[in-house]
Design a protein around this motif. Structure first.
Motif, PDB file in Angstrom:
ATOM      1  N   THR A 112      -2.397 -31.239 -53.934  1.00 45.30           N
ATOM      2  CA  THR A 112      -0.977 -31.159 -53.587  1.00 45.30           C
ATOM      3  C   THR A 112      -0.708 -29.746 -53.098  1.00 45.30           C
ATOM      4  O   THR A 112      -1.369 -28.804 -53.528  1.00 45.30           O
ATOM      5  CB  THR A 112      -0.058 -31.478 -54.786  1.00 45.30           C
ATOM      6  OG1 THR A 112       1.307 -31.285 -54.385  1.00 45.30           O
ATOM      7  CG2 THR A 112      -0.329 -30.581 -55.974  1.00 45.30           C
ATOM      8  N   THR A 113       0.207 -29.608 -52.189  1.00 42.85           N
ATOM      9  CA  THR A 113       0.582 -28.261 -51.762  1.00 42.85           C
ATOM     10  C   THR A 113       1.868 -27.829 -52.436  1.00 42.85           C
ATOM     11  O   THR A 113       2.290 -26.691 -52.303  1.00 42.85           O
ATOM     12  CB  THR A 113       0.784 -28.199 -50.227  1.00 42.85           C
ATOM     13  OG1 THR A 113       1.840 -29.093 -49.865  1.00 42.85           O
ATOM     14  CG2 THR A 113      -0.485 -28.578 -49.504  1.00 42.85           C
ATOM     15  N   SER A 114       2.493 -28.758 -53.154  1.00 38.17           N
ATOM     16  CA  SER A 114       3.805 -28.457 -53.713  1.00 38.17           C
ATOM     17  C   SER A 114       3.681 -27.895 -55.112  1.00 38.17           C
ATOM     18  O   SER A 114       3.157 -28.548 -56.015  1.00 38.17           O
ATOM     19  CB  SER A 114       4.648 -29.735 -53.757  1.00 38.17           C
ATOM     20  OG  SER A 114       5.854 -29.481 -54.419  1.00 38.17           O
ATOM     21  N   ASP A 115       4.126 -26.687 -55.313  1.00 36.45           N
ATOM     22  CA  ASP A 115       4.269 -26.160 -56.664  1.00 36.45           C
ATOM     23  C   ASP A 115       5.344 -25.090 -56.646  1.00 36.45           C
ATOM     24  O   ASP A 115       5.747 -24.596 -55.599  1.00 36.45           O
ATOM     25  CB  ASP A 115       2.941 -25.621 -57.220  1.00 36.45           C
ATOM     26  CG  ASP A 115       2.258 -24.670 -56.275  1.00 36.45           C
ATOM     27  OD1 ASP A 115       2.951 -23.910 -55.580  1.00 36.45           O
ATOM     28  OD2 ASP A 115       1.016 -24.693 -56.217  1.00 36.45           O
ATOM     29  N   GLY A 116       5.808 -24.767 -57.824  1.00 28.13           N
ATOM     30  CA  GLY A 116       6.772 -23.680 -57.955  1.00 28.13           C
ATOM     31  C   GLY A 116       8.119 -23.999 -57.345  1.00 28.13           C
ATOM     32  O   GLY A 116       8.644 -25.105 -57.474  1.00 28.13           O
ATOM     33  N   PHE A 117       8.647 -23.021 -56.646  1.00 25.40           N
ATOM     34  CA  PHE A 117      10.012 -23.096 -56.138  1.00 25.40           C
ATOM     35  C   PHE A 117      10.018 -22.616 -54.694  1.00 25.40           C
ATOM     36  O   PHE A 117       9.560 -21.506 -54.398  1.00 25.40           O
ATOM     37  CB  PHE A 117      10.893 -22.194 -57.004  1.00 25.40           C
ATOM     38  CG  PHE A 117      12.293 -21.999 -56.506  1.00 25.40           C
ATOM     39  CD1 PHE A 117      13.182 -23.053 -56.474  1.00 25.40           C
ATOM     40  CD2 PHE A 117      12.728 -20.751 -56.101  1.00 25.40           C
ATOM     41  CE1 PHE A 117      14.479 -22.865 -56.031  1.00 25.40           C
ATOM     42  CE2 PHE A 117      14.021 -20.556 -55.656  1.00 25.40           C
ATOM     43  CZ  PHE A 117      14.896 -21.623 -55.615  1.00 25.40           C
ATOM     44  N   MET A 118      10.467 -23.470 -53.798  1.00 22.26           N
ATOM     45  CA  MET A 118      10.595 -23.156 -52.364  1.00 22.26           C
ATOM     46  C   MET A 118       9.245 -22.878 -51.718  1.00 22.26           C
ATOM     47  O   MET A 118       9.220 -22.291 -50.647  1.00 22.26           O
ATOM     48  CB  MET A 118      11.489 -21.920 -52.127  1.00 22.26           C
ATOM     49  CG  MET A 118      12.889 -22.004 -52.669  1.00 22.26           C
ATOM     50  SD  MET A 118      13.993 -20.734 -52.000  1.00 22.26           S
ATOM     51  CE  MET A 118      13.188 -19.225 -52.419  1.00 22.26           C
ATOM     52  N   SER A 119       8.155 -23.278 -52.332  1.00 23.55           N
ATOM     53  CA  SER A 119       6.861 -22.794 -51.853  1.00 23.55           C
ATOM     54  C   SER A 119       5.837 -23.900 -51.706  1.00 23.55           C
ATOM     55  O   SER A 119       5.990 -24.997 -52.220  1.00 23.55           O
ATOM     56  CB  SER A 119       6.342 -21.716 -52.804  1.00 23.55           C
ATOM     57  OG  SER A 119       7.256 -20.640 -52.827  1.00 23.55           O
ATOM     58  N   SER A 120       4.780 -23.541 -51.003  1.00 29.23           N
ATOM     59  CA  SER A 120       3.739 -24.498 -50.648  1.00 29.23           C
ATOM     60  C   SER A 120       2.412 -23.741 -50.717  1.00 29.23           C
ATOM     61  O   SER A 120       2.243 -22.721 -50.051  1.00 29.23           O
ATOM     62  CB  SER A 120       4.024 -24.998 -49.222  1.00 29.23           C
ATOM     63  OG  SER A 120       3.108 -25.952 -48.800  1.00 29.23           O
TER      64      SER A 120
END
Lengths: 390, 554
Positions: free
Chosen positions: B500-508
């Motif tokens: 997945t590239t999605s983690d954290g906040f506003m980020s990839s």
């Protein structure tokens, strides 16, 4: 962290110290009682009373017990023994003696008043209040003393509206009485009557700087989310009187609101060092312990909080969460169902009950509770203007 | 001389006692981080246009994407930026977004203008998500904004084209979108898009909050929640808004970070959305194009006391290597950061207390976050970029935190040991995990309000081994998002992760899957479960390599 160690080592809340307001009453009432004419002129009893009046409490207690061994039905001697024990800070023994005396003389208002005071001093305002009410109903001359005591009990129990109702008719008559002003101001602020509370604070402050008034004003500012103002008042209140009941607890609440958990822990610990039964500190220390998953310590704090406010829904809710967290979902379910039965608008309780039902594979019940929780929270959100810093 | 020797002797005695009585293990050698941003010439600073008046979006600025836009094998960086307020326009180059090409020598080249990614016509930008939505082998970008969102198609020649209009990706007027994630929810081989939205906002409707003449950022309660939006990839560059049909539209939230994982192990990706001061959402994929919001059932809607926290960034990975993705969301100072342990794909257990996360995190206001095995010991650690919402006091500037995973059971704060650059105090916001120099150690890229981003290179010097896996789907989406990997080392240790590239906040983050192997140099097997259902097993692999795995035909 002395109190933390105590709670971890022991199973019950230790005895609290005297509260300032009641110190005078505690000293006066046994003396008044001792001045009443003795039904039995027995020399031993007279000796016990003399010792009691002279302040030799250990000697008086021994003498009363010696007399009661021969005259076990003497209400006066047993009542005096209770008073001596209470004065010596041995409240549980005093309560036992008052109860035995009351079994012989159940309509004795002085006994009921003293028993109420003993309960109050052990941090059991609910038990105290019932005795005060009964005493006042039997002896109208006690009503003046009892009204303030009852209002103070109501404040301790979070029944601010009841306290206001008791005290409001006396405001004109008692406005120069600082003890009255303090208890009345606490009730008004607790009841959300900020403007009236502020007026009472001004009355106290007009007589000079007062820790009590600063505590009340700090409380008002905390409620209004003026954290800096509240901090200044509460710190000053504590500087003026570091033993002012409730001041450290309020500071702890403020620090929690300011997201300073470590400082809040210290403040609650300081309050509990002064009064191990103090409700707010026990509740919050329990919540903090629960967050750290120190469940046994959390449960002990909550039990102490319940001692101060039996059946308090907030504490019972926290204990239900402990049940869920420690693998007892069915126990949590029962507690939450009972709680919701009494407090149907308790949104968080509905939310947790939803999770409990899902854990118990009762999806339909979970869905129902979830919908109720959401509706209640939506209503609350709609009423919250949110005009404050986060 | 004699006295000195006596002193030395005593020291040895005490040292020996300490070792005997403490029983502590010697501290492991830890890598540290060095900021290399200053070696490169680029103008980008995270600019929220704070000029005294406090507009709601200013607290959220500086999204980051780490992705290889030119397929040269080196991860590049993209940053989002703010806008002039109240105009809500990027009126000045200082508000432009930024694409940095990784030259491979520790420096980066600003190629934003050449790539067509300045975003001159955008409003205030927040999150960014990188993903190859059209399976052409080039990573595309989606940027969230106050104002219209934008989908950029990577043309494969170093340039991007705004294809938003023809993609069909729209949103209700004035909805403020914070973060996005690419994932293939129906396993049809095409990446779909989930966008977390916060509220309806324009500079004209911005609320002013003040006390005693001092303005502060308003509490989120003053803003109304909105639905997060799901877009189904129809192919040929077209998307359909399936928010209502999928069930996402039933729930209104104030969306922040998004975590994508197959929480219940049914082969379909689920979605967690952290909501600010509202209950969180866990959308469990029903495998028929719909989702059921199940945060209550899973015990992650609220914290353990039934309270909603600020819920900022989010990530879902398996921190204890039991084969199930766990959940981590951070919060503002004084709230409890949520670490939840997945109980066999049925529910989650709150473990912030016993893992010590509640105590470690109490003083930090977290924004972007994630599980990252920064020291390659095989245990995923907890990273958080920190900084207060507002600049109101001495401790508003904060340092990032790294909580090191101790055997999958608890965490300890090692932030102070990771070097001065890691411990920079600021108003940190976005962050991405990425191996910038392909040395097998995860680097960090972090934005901070009103500053240049930090590009924190991992010193990679503790001797631990690693494997990076670059998945290329054929029947599955080309990025392999959703691929589940199980690695078994030569000694029999099992490690889990997913793409997945999605983690954290506003980020990839870097899409390549990272495994730290500790001292082990050999891998017995690597099991790869593709979203298509194909299971592939590779045996006897050597450590310390970037392994490209292409999905087999079946």
């Amino acid at each position: 962290m002395t109190i933390m160690r105590h709670l971890e080592g022991g199973q019950s809340c230790p005895q609290p110290p005297f509260r300032r307001l009641f110190l005078a009453l505690a000293l006066i009432l046994p003396a008044l009682y001792a001045q009443q004419p003795a039904a039995d002129p027995d020399a031993l009893l007279q000796h016990a009373i003399a010792l009691h009046q002279a302040g030799d409490l250990d000697g008086a207690i021994r003498a009363y017990r010696e007399y009661l061994a021969a005259q076990p039905d003497s209400v006066q001697a047993r009542s005096n023994l209770g008073a001596a024990l209470a004065r010596a800070g041995r409240y549980e023994e005093a309560i036992a003696e008052y109860d035995r005396a009351l079994s012989k003389s159940p309509e004795n208002p002085a006994l009921l008043l003293n028993l109420g005071l003993a309960y109050y001093k052990t941090g059991r305002p609910a038990e105290a209040a019932t005795r005060f009410e009964r005493a006042a109903s039997l002896a109208p001359q006690f009503k003046g003393q009892v009204t303030l005591l009852l209002a103070s009990c109501d404040n301790s129990l979070g029944k601010y509206k009841q306290a206001v109702a008791l005290l409001a008719p006396l405001e004109n008559e008692k406005s120069a009485d600082q003890a009255f002003n303090y208890i009345y101001g606490t009730a008004l602020i607790g009841d959300g009557q900020s403007a009236s509370g502020a007026a009472v604070i001004d009355r106290i402050l007009s007589a000079g700087d007062s820790a009590e008034a600063l505590l009340l004003r700090g409380t008002l500012k905390l409620r209004a989310h003026d954290h800096d103002g509240a901090l200044a008042d509460l710190e000053k209140a504590i500087a003026l009187n570091g033993r002012l009941p409730g001041a450290h607890a309020r500071l702890g609440e403020l620090l929690l609101a300011m997201r300073e958990k470590d400082g809040a822990r210290t403040a609650f610990g300081q309050e509990l060092a002064l009064d191990p039964d103090e409700f707010v500190s026990n509740l919050n220390m329990g919540v903090l312990a629960k967050q750290d998953q120190e469940y046994a310590a959390a449960r002990r704090y909550f039990e102490c909080a319940l001692k101060a406010r039996p059946n308090d829904p907030g504490v019972r809710y926290q204990m239900a969460i402990l049940d869920l967290a420690t693998g007892n979902p069915d126990q949590a379910r029962k507690a939450l169902e009972a709680l919701i039965g009494e407090s149907p608008d308790f949104a968080e309780a509905h939310a947790t009950l939803a999770t409990v039902y899902y854990r118990l594979d009762r999806s339909a019940d979970g869905d129902r509770e979830r919908a109720i929780a959401q509706k209640l929270m939506d209503q609350r959100d709609a009423a919250d203007t949110g005009v404050r810093a986060r | 001389m004699r006295r000195w020797l006596m002193f030395g002797g005593w020291w040895l005695v005490f040292s020996g006692w300490w070792l005997v009585f403490s029983g502590e293990e010697p501290e492991p050698r830890r890598p540290h981080f060095t900021d290399i941003a200053s070696k490169s010439n680029f103008a980008y600073r995270t600019d929220n246009n704070f000029t005294g008046r406090k507009y709601f979006p200013q607290t959220m600025c500086g999204g980051v994407a780490a992705f290889d836009f030119d397929n040269d094998g080196r991860m590049d960086l993209f940053f989002t930026n703010g806008a002039k307020l109240p105009e809500l326009e990027k009126t000045d180059p200082r508000f432009y977004n930024c694409l940095l090409r990784n030259r491979g020598d520790g420096t980066f080249e600003d190629v934003t203008a050449r790539a067509g990614l300045l975003g001159k016509d955008l409003g205030f930008s927040f999150g960014v998500a990188a993903g190859d939505y059209d399976n052409d082998g080039f990573e595309d970008l989606f940027v969230c904004n106050a104002g219209p969102n934008v989908l950029y198609h990577n043309n494969g020649d170093g340039t991007f084209t705004d294809v938003t209009a023809r993609s069909g990706i729209t949103k209700p007027k004035d909805v403020l979108s914070v973060a996005a994630a690419w994932f293939d929810y129906d396993n049809d081989g095409k990446l779909d898009l989930i966008v977390s939205n916060y509220t309806v906002w324009t500079p004209r409707t911005d609320k002013i909050c003040a006390a005693n003449g001092v303005e502060y950022y308003c509490h989120p309660k003053v803003y109304s929640p909105v639905a997060h939006r799901l877009y189904h990839n129809l192919g040929n560059g077209r998307f359909e808004d399936v928010t209502e049909a999928s069930g996402f539209g039933k729930e209104l939230g104030k969306g922040m970070g998004i975590a994508i994982a197959d929480f219940n192990g049914d082969g379909y990706m689920d979605v967690f959305v952290a909501n600010d001061t509202m209950r969180n959402f866990l959308f469990i994929n029903q495998k028929n194009g719909t989702f059921k919001e199940s945060a209550f059932e899973w015990g992650v809607a609220y914290d353990e006391s039934g309270n909603a926290g600020s819920s900022m960034g989010a990530d879902a990975k398996d921190y204890d290597n039991d084969g199930w993705p766990d959940l981590f969301y951070n919060n503002l100072k004084g709230e409890i950061w949520g670490l939840y342990h997945n109980l066999g794909g049925k529910s989650m257990s709150y473990v912030s207390g016993i893992s010590r996360v509640s105590r470690l995190s109490a003083r930090s206001s977290g924004w972007s976050n994630g599980f990252v095995d920064y020291n390659n010991d095989g245990w995923k650690d907890l990273y958080s970029s920190n900084g207060d919402i507002d600049n109101m006091g001495d401790i508003s500037r904060q340092r990032d935190t790294m909580f090191e995973n101790v055997d999958g059971k608890e965490f300890r704060d090692v932030s102070g040991l990771l070097g001065a650059d890691f411990n920079h105090a600021g108003f940190q916001r976005g962050s991405a995990f990425v191996d910038l120099n392909n040395d097998g150690f995860e680097d960090l890229v972090v934005t901070s309000l009103d500053e240049k981003p930090r590009i924190l290179l991992n010193s990679a010097d503790n001797g631990n081994h690693w494997l990076l896996v670059n998945t290329i789907g054929r029947r599955s989406n080309r990025d392999g998002v959703g691929v589940a990997l199980k690695l078994t080392t030569a000694s029999g240790r099992t490690l889990y992760n997913h793409v997945t590239t999605s983690d954290g906040f506003m980020s990839s983050s870097d899409k390549r899957v990272h495994f730290g192997l500790g001292p082990e140099k050999a891998i017995a097997s690597l099991e790869i479960r593709w979203p298509s259902g194909i299971v592939q097993t590779l045996k006897k692999l050597r450590a310390d390599q970037i392994l490209t795995v292409t999905e087999p035909a079946r």
